[in-house]
Design an enzyme around this catalytic site. Sequence first.
Site, short mmCIF file in Angstrom:
data_model
loop_
_atom_site.label_atom_id
_atom_site.label_comp_id
_atom_site.label_asym_id
_atom_site.label_seq_id
_atom_site.Cartn_x
_atom_site.Cartn_y
_atom_site.Cartn_z
N ASP A 94 8.22 63.09 79.14
CA ASP A 94 7.78 64.45 79.46
C ASP A 94 6.73 64.99 78.49
OD1 ASP A 94 9.63 64.43 81.55
OD2 ASP A 94 11.22 65.21 80.25
N GLY B 219 9.15 62.29 86.28
CA GLY B 219 8.72 63.53 86.92
C GLY B 219 7.43 63.94 86.24
N HIS B 220 6.32 63.79 86.95
CA HIS B 220 5.01 64.05 86.35
C HIS B 220 4.38 65.27 87.02
CE1 HIS B 220 4.69 59.56 85.00
NE2 HIS B 220 5.71 60.20 84.48
N GLN C 13 8.23 57.60 81.47
CA GLN C 13 9.18 57.75 80.36
C GLN C 13 8.41 57.77 79.03
OE1 GLN C 13 10.28 55.13 82.97
NE2 GLN C 13 10.83 57.09 83.86
N LYS D 59 2.13 63.19 80.40
CA LYS D 59 1.40 62.01 80.88
C LYS D 59 0.73 62.30 82.22
CE LYS D 59 5.23 59.71 80.79
NZ LYS D 59 6.10 60.72 80.13
#
Length: 429
Positions: free
Chosen positions: A13, A40-41, A225, A16
Site C-alpha cells: 500500500d 488493491g491499487h 504487496q 504503487k
Amino acid sequence: MTSVIVVGAQWGDEGKGKITDYLAREADIVLRCQGGSNAGHTVVVGGVTHALHLIPCGILNPDTICVVGNGVVLDLKVALDEIKTLGEQGILCKNLVISEKAHLIMPYHYTMDEYQESLKGDNKIGTTKRGIGPAYMDKAARQGIRLLDLMEWQPFLEKLDYNLKEKNAVFANAGLPIIDEAAKHQIIEEYAAYREQIAPYVGETVYRVNEALADGKRLLFEGAQGSLLDIDHGTYPFVTSSNTVAAGSCIGVGIGPTKIDRVLGIAKSYCTRVGAGPFPTELEDETGEQIRQLGHEFGVTTGRPRRVGWFDSQVVRYSALVNGMTDLCITKLDILDTLPEIKVCTAYSYQGKVIDRMPSTLAHLAECTPIYETLPGWQADTTACRSFRELPTNAQKYILRLEELTGMPISIVAVGADRESTIVRKEMF
Ligand code: GDP
Ligand code: IMO
Ligand code: MG
C-alpha cells in the site's frame, strides 16, 4: 530497451498503483507479475478514483497493452467484475492479455484460507482471505488448475475432481461442509460461464513480452504487496505467498534478469502495515491515529484500518538490498504537512547494541527498538508543488535526509493521490 520494475519497499500500500499509472503514460506494456486480488491499487485521475485488484493500472491509458503474467493467481470473478466496472466507466480492456499459464483461484481456496487462519488462532496472519496462500500451495504441490486447463475444459474437469477429493478429506476432518456432487456441479457451471467471458483476454504472453522487448518497447512491471511481505525475504510467516521483490517480476512474466534497467522502490513518507506481524516503528498512540486519519489509511481490499508508524530506514535499506533497487519514490509527503515534527528510525537498538541490519528471526526483531532522529515539520501545504524547489525547505531537508539514510536517490516524490500531484526529479524512461 527500457524496463522498469515498480516494487513496494515496505509492507504494501505504498502507492504503487498511483506511480504505475503515472509512469504508464510512457510505457508500451504494463505487467502484473505476482499476487492476486489481495492487491488493491488506487489510481486517481481527474478526480475519478479507480481501485484495481488484478488488472494492471496501465489500463487507464487507452493504447497501453496490459499483461497479467503467469505468476499471478487469478480470481476469475474478480477479474471479470473489474473488466465490467472499467467498461461502465468507459475504459475498455481491449489491450488486456492474461497469461494462459496463470493459476486459478477456486472457491475451495477461500474456504482453506479461512480455515487455516482459524486454526492459527492468536498467530493468525491476518490474510485478505482471498484464497491466495492456498492457491499458491496447490501451484507448488503441482496440482493447481491453470487458465489453459479451463480453456481446454477436459483437464479442468479432471483436475477439479482430484482437488475436490483432497480438499473434501480436509473439510470432512475439520467438520466443514464438503463439496458434494451438487456443489461440484455448481462450480462447473460457474467456471463454464467464466470460461466464455474470459476467453477474449486469454493468450500466450512469454513470447509476446520477449518479442516486445526485442523490438525496443518500454515495459513497466507493476509490483504487488511489499518487499517485507515477500515469502522469502519478508517477515515470515507474516507475509504473503509470492515473491514480491523485483526478481519475482521476472519469473512472473517469463523474462530474464538481464533485461531489467531500473528497479523503482515505492515507500510512504511514513509506514503502514495491514495484517499481523512485526512493525518496529508502529505508533499505537494519538499520533498514529492522527496519521491514519490524515492518510485515510484503511485497506482498499478489506477496508481494515492500517497500522501506522514512522518511516523506518532500516526497512527501506533492506528492501533496497533484496530488490537491487536503483531509485526510490516517496509517496504521501503531503500527509505529513501539518505535523510539527517528524521522526525517522535510523537504526535499531538490539540487546544494548546499535544494529543496522534487519534480524532474520521474528523473536530478535521483536527485541529491537527503533532509534529515532527527530526532524522539524514544514507545516505548509505541499499539494500544489510540482518541483523539488517548490517544496518548503524542511520538506526538502526531509527528503534529502531520507536519501542519506536509505542510500537511495529519491527520484520521484508524490504530494497527492491524483496523477498530477507528482514531482519527478529523474525520469524513469
Ligand atoms: P498500492 O497498493 O501500493 O497501490 O497503494 P494503495 O492504493 O493501496 O494505497 C495508497 C493510497 O494512498 C491510495 O488511496 C492512493 O490514492 C493514495 N496516495 C498515493 N500517493 C499519494 C500521495 O502522494 N498523497 C496522498 N494524499 N495520497 C496518495
Ligand atoms: P498491495 O498490492 C498490503 C498482507 C495481508 C496479510 C498478508 C498475507 O495493495 O500493496 P494474503 O491475503 O496475501 O495471504 O495476506 O499480506 N497483504 C497486503 N498488505 N497491501 C497488499 O497489497 C497486500 N496483499 C497482502 O494483509 O498481512
Ligand atoms: Mg494496496
